[in-house]
Scaffold this motif. Structure first.
Motif, mmCIF file in Angstrom:
data_model
loop_
_atom_site.group_PDB
_atom_site.id
_atom_site.type_symbol
_atom_site.label_atom_id
_atom_site.label_comp_id
_atom_site.label_asym_id
_atom_site.label_seq_id
_atom_site.Cartn_x
_atom_site.Cartn_y
_atom_site.Cartn_z
ATOM 1 N N MET A 1 54.569 40.691 25.490
ATOM 2 C CA MET A 1 53.006 41.130 26.542
ATOM 3 C C MET A 1 53.992 41.668 27.567
ATOM 4 S SD MET A 1 50.146 40.572 27.206
ATOM 5 C CE MET A 1 48.595 40.752 29.018
ATOM 6 N N PRO A 2 53.421 42.965 27.887
ATOM 7 C CA PRO A 2 54.814 43.510 28.829
ATOM 8 C C PRO A 2 54.625 43.151 29.990
ATOM 9 C CG PRO A 2 52.828 44.890 28.866
ATOM 10 C CD PRO A 2 52.901 43.908 27.543
ATOM 11 N N ALA A 3 55.846 43.922 31.168
ATOM 12 C CA ALA A 3 55.993 43.346 32.384
ATOM 13 C C ALA A 3 54.876 43.686 33.233
ATOM 14 C CB ALA A 3 57.445 43.376 33.091
ATOM 15 N N THR A 4 54.819 43.228 34.493
ATOM 16 C CA THR A 4 53.729 43.233 35.242
ATOM 17 C C THR A 4 54.226 44.209 36.562
ATOM 18 O OG1 THR A 4 52.818 41.546 34.917
ATOM 19 C CG2 THR A 4 51.908 42.416 36.828
ATOM 20 N N ILE A 5 53.955 44.855 37.070
ATOM 21 C CA ILE A 5 54.478 45.651 38.000
ATOM 22 C C ILE A 5 55.050 44.678 39.346
ATOM 23 C CG2 ILE A 5 54.539 47.750 39.513
ATOM 24 C CD1 ILE A 5 52.751 48.859 37.979
ATOM 25 N N ARG A 16 46.307 46.640 52.948
ATOM 26 C CA ARG A 16 45.917 45.449 53.693
ATOM 27 C C ARG A 16 45.173 44.658 52.189
ATOM 28 N NH1 ARG A 16 42.620 50.186 56.440
ATOM 29 N NH2 ARG A 16 42.464 50.105 54.596
ATOM 30 N N VAL A 18 43.019 41.778 50.475
ATOM 31 C CA VAL A 18 41.483 40.783 50.983
ATOM 32 C C VAL A 18 40.980 39.787 51.543
ATOM 33 C CG1 VAL A 18 40.266 39.966 49.450
ATOM 34 C CG2 VAL A 18 41.182 41.424 48.451
ATOM 35 N N GLU A 19 42.702 39.053 51.262
ATOM 36 C CA GLU A 19 43.206 36.849 51.915
ATOM 37 C C GLU A 19 42.520 37.758 53.631
ATOM 38 O OE1 GLU A 19 46.164 38.142 49.931
ATOM 39 O OE2 GLU A 19 44.491 38.531 48.834
ATOM 40 N N GLN B 553 46.225 46.657 27.027
ATOM 41 C CA GLN B 553 46.637 46.884 28.897
ATOM 42 C C GLN B 553 45.653 47.006 29.741
ATOM 43 O OE1 GLN B 553 50.840 48.063 27.792
ATOM 44 N NE2 GLN B 553 50.906 46.808 26.003
ATOM 45 N N VAL B 579 39.500 41.584 43.819
ATOM 46 C CA VAL B 579 40.179 42.136 43.534
ATOM 47 C C VAL B 579 41.067 43.286 44.577
ATOM 48 C CG1 VAL B 579 39.693 45.249 43.353
ATOM 49 C CG2 VAL B 579 38.304 43.408 41.921
ATOM 50 N N HIS B 580 42.338 43.271 44.347
ATOM 51 C CA HIS B 580 43.539 44.027 45.045
ATOM 52 C C HIS B 580 43.483 44.892 45.471
ATOM 53 C CE1 HIS B 580 44.106 39.977 45.264
ATOM 54 N NE2 HIS B 580 43.828 39.599 44.657
ATOM 55 N N HIS B 585 47.206 51.576 37.933
ATOM 56 C CA HIS B 585 48.046 50.735 37.410
ATOM 57 C C HIS B 585 49.220 51.005 36.833
ATOM 58 C CE1 HIS B 585 48.442 50.850 42.617
ATOM 59 N NE2 HIS B 585 47.017 51.112 41.977
ATOM 60 N N TYR B 586 49.576 51.467 36.640
ATOM 61 C CA TYR B 586 51.004 51.694 35.273
ATOM 62 C C TYR B 586 52.137 52.054 36.110
ATOM 63 C CZ TYR B 586 46.713 50.585 31.538
ATOM 64 O OH TYR B 586 45.554 50.074 31.652
ATOM 65 N N SER B 594 54.619 48.774 32.180
ATOM 66 C CA SER B 594 54.456 47.512 32.861
ATOM 67 C C SER B 594 53.078 48.054 33.715
ATOM 68 C CB SER B 594 55.283 47.045 34.257
ATOM 69 O OG SER B 594 55.789 48.238 34.275
ATOM 70 N N PHE B 595 52.159 47.001 33.723
ATOM 71 C CA PHE B 595 51.113 46.952 34.979
ATOM 72 C C PHE B 595 50.482 46.402 35.279
ATOM 73 C CE2 PHE B 595 48.028 44.898 32.615
ATOM 74 C CZ PHE B 595 49.023 43.950 31.531
ATOM 75 N N LEU B 596 49.853 46.271 36.824
ATOM 76 C CA LEU B 596 49.249 45.273 37.100
ATOM 77 C C LEU B 596 47.379 45.293 37.434
ATOM 78 C CD1 LEU B 596 50.355 44.113 40.006
ATOM 79 C CD2 LEU B 596 50.213 45.693 40.913
ATOM 80 N N PRO B 597 47.559 45.254 37.028
ATOM 81 C CA PRO B 597 45.189 45.194 36.631
ATOM 82 C C PRO B 597 45.391 44.351 37.988
ATOM 83 C CG PRO B 597 46.983 43.287 35.595
ATOM 84 C CD PRO B 597 48.383 43.347 36.159
ATOM 85 N N GLU B 600 45.287 40.767 39.833
ATOM 86 C CA GLU B 600 46.129 40.148 40.163
ATOM 87 C C GLU B 600 46.917 39.956 41.356
ATOM 88 O OE1 GLU B 600 49.236 37.873 37.707
ATOM 89 O OE2 GLU B 600 48.033 39.587 36.759
#
Ligand code: CU
Lengths: 257, 618
Positions: A1-5, A16, A18-19, B553, B579-580, B585-586, B594-597, B600
């Motif tokens: 599983m690749p890393a997350t950015i 901004r 959501v919170e 991914q 949703v953020h 976002h890759y 790497s990616f940012l769903p 997240e």
């Protein structure tokens, strides 16, 4: 599983959250005025859909109705365009003369009366609709102190149904009057349109009366206040739209033949 | 058939009821379900049945064109009216029941709610109603083949006066009535379904899902639904008028003194052109209803498999809407040869060529997204690239046909057939295949096991055969069209001229006969290649590899671990989501991706942030 950015600093600052009760659209104040009633910063918008406050379902149904009416509008736009096209279409006779055979259909005077009846019914349903949303009464019903809303709205709803049926009867009489003059659907180009337009509009009003009857029975049968509000509100907007549409169609038949 | 993804287990079943379970799988009690995922699957099954029928019909046409003497088993020789009925039913089925239904209603129902973080569609019961109306419409259409006179023969456009006069040919009586009824039902069903889609997108989005963060697929569905509610009711009105002409003695579309099949029609004062206006006001947007969801999906897939952001995300939203808007302003280009006012022709010519701008902007974004990236060439990616390729080659002939002068020559030839088959039918089908391969894990997850994947080698084989087949069938059609081969002609060979010689037309067509043979062989090859897909489908449903919860991914919400879990939750228990950020976002540097769903939250460890050189903040 690749890393997350992990986004860089500027990106983080810019976005901004959501919170913070900001949906990111940039047009709303940071905290929404509509409160969920749960104290500090409890916002309806932050709740999952299906739990966004008492009027969530109502707004959804209204929107669905709005799109249905928009599509119905296009249906009538198509028919009215056909009206204008056919009105100006002619043909060449054997002597090479251009003939336009459009013979305007005389509008039976009873249509004026019908129009007035329809306008009255629109006013009546608006009274019914507004009564469904009187705040003090809504509170009473929610708290289980009787059914003030329903009692207020019922007579107006009944009046609308009666006026609606009266209008349709009036339209039927208008058709009979034309038939006595031997003007039928088939007779000529303009009579095609007279019968078609009034007929299709009448079908819509039949649906509207069915909706009104549903709302009427709903006031007795349904236990949920919101369901009753949705039924009356939906029937009312539909009825208004049909009334407005009739004004246009009537103007068309009277002045643009 | 395996139940669809995330299906709530219908009832808690005892462990030892394997037979019952199998029966339940074969004859699901949930046939009349209002669960949007089941309805989506039902739409897809309907489309699959339709595409099989439509393909068989097209093969019959191709075979008849090059071997006119061939006897169809159980039927005999294909008569001219049979050929025209084939054209009509093939066109109707493919356009309405495959290209409109599968991307918009099928995948729309299956994926759209998950992609915007909604629990369900806005009006579930209405949703089920529109599916059953569609199914009824298909049944009525198919039943028209068996009535006296056979199916309608006036093509999917049903031009009057032939379609308005029951005696104008076999199939124009009851067959035509059934055709009109079927399409009217379909129009109502699509309108209802689009109202549902629009309301769902506007009101059921989850927390944080703003308009600019909506995946482009959702924008595709949204625009297509807008077009549907505008266009389909105009078609419905036109059908009502035509039915009046046929049965109530009016003449909205019948000109005066028209001689149809030996009968003179007096007294009418209508205009067949009016039908063309009304029909194409629907008919051209219809093309975009079919293709827009595929465009959105292509954008997302190219970004996903290239590990890049979608190039110019907001512009892509804008071009989607612009294509929708222009799509309803250019219907007149179908009428250049029908006797349209030259000034109107110019206006429609300009508006038609104008749509090349947003379309080109889309192609540019697709190219820029993939340019010098290192894509992983999985099957969905291949089909997305195939979509781009077909969209380009098919689209290039658009501006040619948009010019009245050129259209004058090309209009009723196979050039037009080639144009719209490449851009609409083939690109549309490639979009559908991309969607199927991509979302298959979501379609197949059950309470017994997580989702499955298609076999990659078979998928690759399927892709290459289909791509080669598509070009082999439709590129040569441009040439036969340029040579003058007309559309809707039942027989091209053996047209005798005076004195037994070949007529000029016959001579012309005898020149294209070898090419036509080639097209037919290629069509048979193309159809056969689809058996690979069907085999792959059946095989993968039973024993495809299990997928992880996010095998590609992906960054959009339908791949949220809780949307594709094992076992899946019931629809009403779908967890709350926030949703953020916008999707896609890759970030990729050399070997690592790497990616940012979207779901997240932003990680708070700021110290670890180093060069994010490859991506600019939007
Ligand atoms: Cu077009």
């Amino acid at each position: 599983m690749p890393a997350t950015i992990t986004p860089n600093k500027t990106e983080q600052d810019r976005k901004r959250r959501v919170e913070d009760h900001d949906n990111g659209s940039g047009r709303r104040p940071p905290t929404d005025k509509r409160t969920g009633g749960g104290g500090d910063n409890d916002n309806w918008n932050d709740r999952p859909n299906g739990r966004r406050g008492p009027y969530e379902r109502l707004h959804r149904y209204r929107m669905g109705l709005f799109f249905a009416l928009a599509s119905d509008l296009m249906f009538f736009v198509a028919i009215v365009s056909t009206f204008f096209v056919n009105q100006s279409t002619g043909h060449f006779d054997p002597y090479n003369h251009y003939v336009n055979e459009w013979l305007p259909t005389t509008i039976p005077p009873i249509l004026w009366l019908n129009t007035a009846v329809l306008l009255l019914s629109s006013a009546a349903i608006e009274f019914a609709r507004r009564n469904m949303f009187r705040e003090t009464d809504v509170m009473d019903e929610w708290l289980g102190l009787g059914k003030p809303i329903t009692r207020r709205a019922l007579p107006w709803l009944a009046a609308t149904i009666a006026l609606g049926i009266l209008f349709l009867t009036g339209q039927w009489i208008a058709w009979r009057q034309l038939a006595l003059q031997h003007i039928f659907f088939k007779t000529n180009q303009s009579s095609h349109f007279f019968y078609l337009i009034t007929g299709v509009h009448a079908v819509h009003l039949f649906l509207g009366i069915a909706g009104l009857l549903t709302a009427f029975t709903g006031l007795y049968v349904s236990r949920q206040l919101e369901t009753r509000q949705i039924l009356v509100d939906g029937a009312a907007w539909y009825w208004h739209a049909m009334g407005l549409l009739w004004l246009f169609l009537f103007t068309l038949l009277v002045f643009f033949q | 058939m395996t139940p669809p993804f995330n299906t709530p287990p219908a009832q808690p079943q005892p462990a030892n009821t394997a037979g019952k379970k199998r029966r339940a799988a074969l004859f699901p009690l949930r046939l009349f379900s209002i669960d949007h995922r089941i309805i989506g699957i039902q739409y897809l099954v309907l489309a699959l049945i339709s595409v099989v029928i439509g393909t068989v019909l097209s093969l019959l046409m191709r075979i008849h064109l090059v071997w006119p003497d061939w006897h169809l088993p159980l039927h005999g020789p294909i008569l001219p009216e049979d050929y025209l009925a084939l054209v009509t039913i093939h066109g109707t089925i493919m356009l309405f029941f495959v290209l409109t239904t599968a991307p918009q209603a099928g995948f729309g129902n299956l994926i759209l709610p998950a992609q915007i973080g909604a629990r369900s569609m806005a009006f579930p019961t209405l949703n089920a109603t529109s599916f059953w109306l569609t199914a009824a419409a298909l049944l009525i259409l198919l039943s028209s083949t068996f009535v006296p006179g056979g199916a309608a023969i006036s093509g999917w456009t049903a031009y009057p006066p032939l379609s308005a006069v029951a005696s104008s040919g076999p199939g124009q009586a009851l067959g035509m009535d059934l055709w009109l009824t079927s399409i009217a039902l379909f129009a109502i069903a699509s309108t209802v379904s689009s109202i549902n889609t629009l309301t769902t997108i506007i009101r059921n989005r989850c927390n944080g899902m703003t308009w600019e963060r909506l995946p482009l697929t959702v924008w595709g569905w949204f625009t297509a639904a807008l077009l549907s509610i505008i266009a389909f009711s105009v078609l419905l009105a036109a059908i009502l008028l035509l039915l009046c002409d046929r049965h109530a003695g009016t003449s909205f579309f019948l000109p005066t003194g028209d001689l149809v099949n030996g009968v003179l029609h007096q007294g009418g004062n209508g205009s067949p052109l009016l039908w063309l206006h009304l029909f194409w006001f629907f008919g051209h947007p219809e093309v975009y209803i079919a293709i827009l969801p595929g465009m959105g999906l292509t954008s997302m897939l190219l970004a996903n498999f290239s590990h890049r952001r979608v190039f110019a995300y907001r512009t892509m939203i804008l071009t989607t809407l612009l294509i929708g808007l222009l799509g309803i302003l250019l219907w007149g280009h179908h009428m250049f040869v029908a006797g349209l006012n030259p000034f109107a022709s110019s206006a429609f010519s300009i508006s038609t060529m104008a749509i090349a701008l947003p379309a080109a902007a889309k192609v540019l974004s697709w190219l820029a997204t993939t340019w010098r990236s290192k894509p992983s060439y999985k099957t969905p990616m291949l089909f997305a690239l195939g979509f781009v390729s077909l969209f380009l080659t098919g689209g290039l002939t658009g501006p040619i046909l948009a010019q009245p002068i050129l259209d004058e020559y090309l209009h009723n030839t196979f050039f037009v057939v080639a144009h719209f088959h490449l851009i609409m039918a083939m690109a549309g089908i490639f979009g559908l295949y991309a969607a199927t391969y991509y979302w298959f894990p979501l379609l197949t997850a059950t309470s017994q096991h997580p989702g499955r994947l298609f076999s990659e080698p078979l998928g690759n084989l399927h892709f290459w055969c289909t791509l080669v087949g598509a070009y082999a069938v439709f590129l040569p059609m441009h040439l036969t069209g340029l040579a003058g081969e007309p559309r809707h002609y039942a027989q091209l060979t053996g047209i005798p001229g005076p004195g037994g010689s070949l007529s000029p037309a016959g001579a012309l067509l005898s020149n294209t006969l070898p090419l036509n043979r080639f097209i037919t062989y290629a069509a048979i090859f193309l159809a056969t290649a689809q058996l690979v897909f069907l085999f792959n489908l059946v095989r993968s449903l039973r024993k495809g590899d299990f997928a992880s919860s996010n095998p590609w991914q992906a960054t959009t919400l339908e791949w949220h671990p809780s949307m594709n879990p094992f076992p899946p939750p019931s629809a009403s228990d779908t967890p709350e989501m926030s949703v953020h950020r916008a999707p896609c976002h890759y970030q990729s540097n050399r070997s690592e991706v790497s990616f940012l769903p979207q779901w997240e939250p932003v990680p708070l460890a700021l110290d670890e942030i180093e060069d994010a050189t490859d991506t600019k903040p939007e």
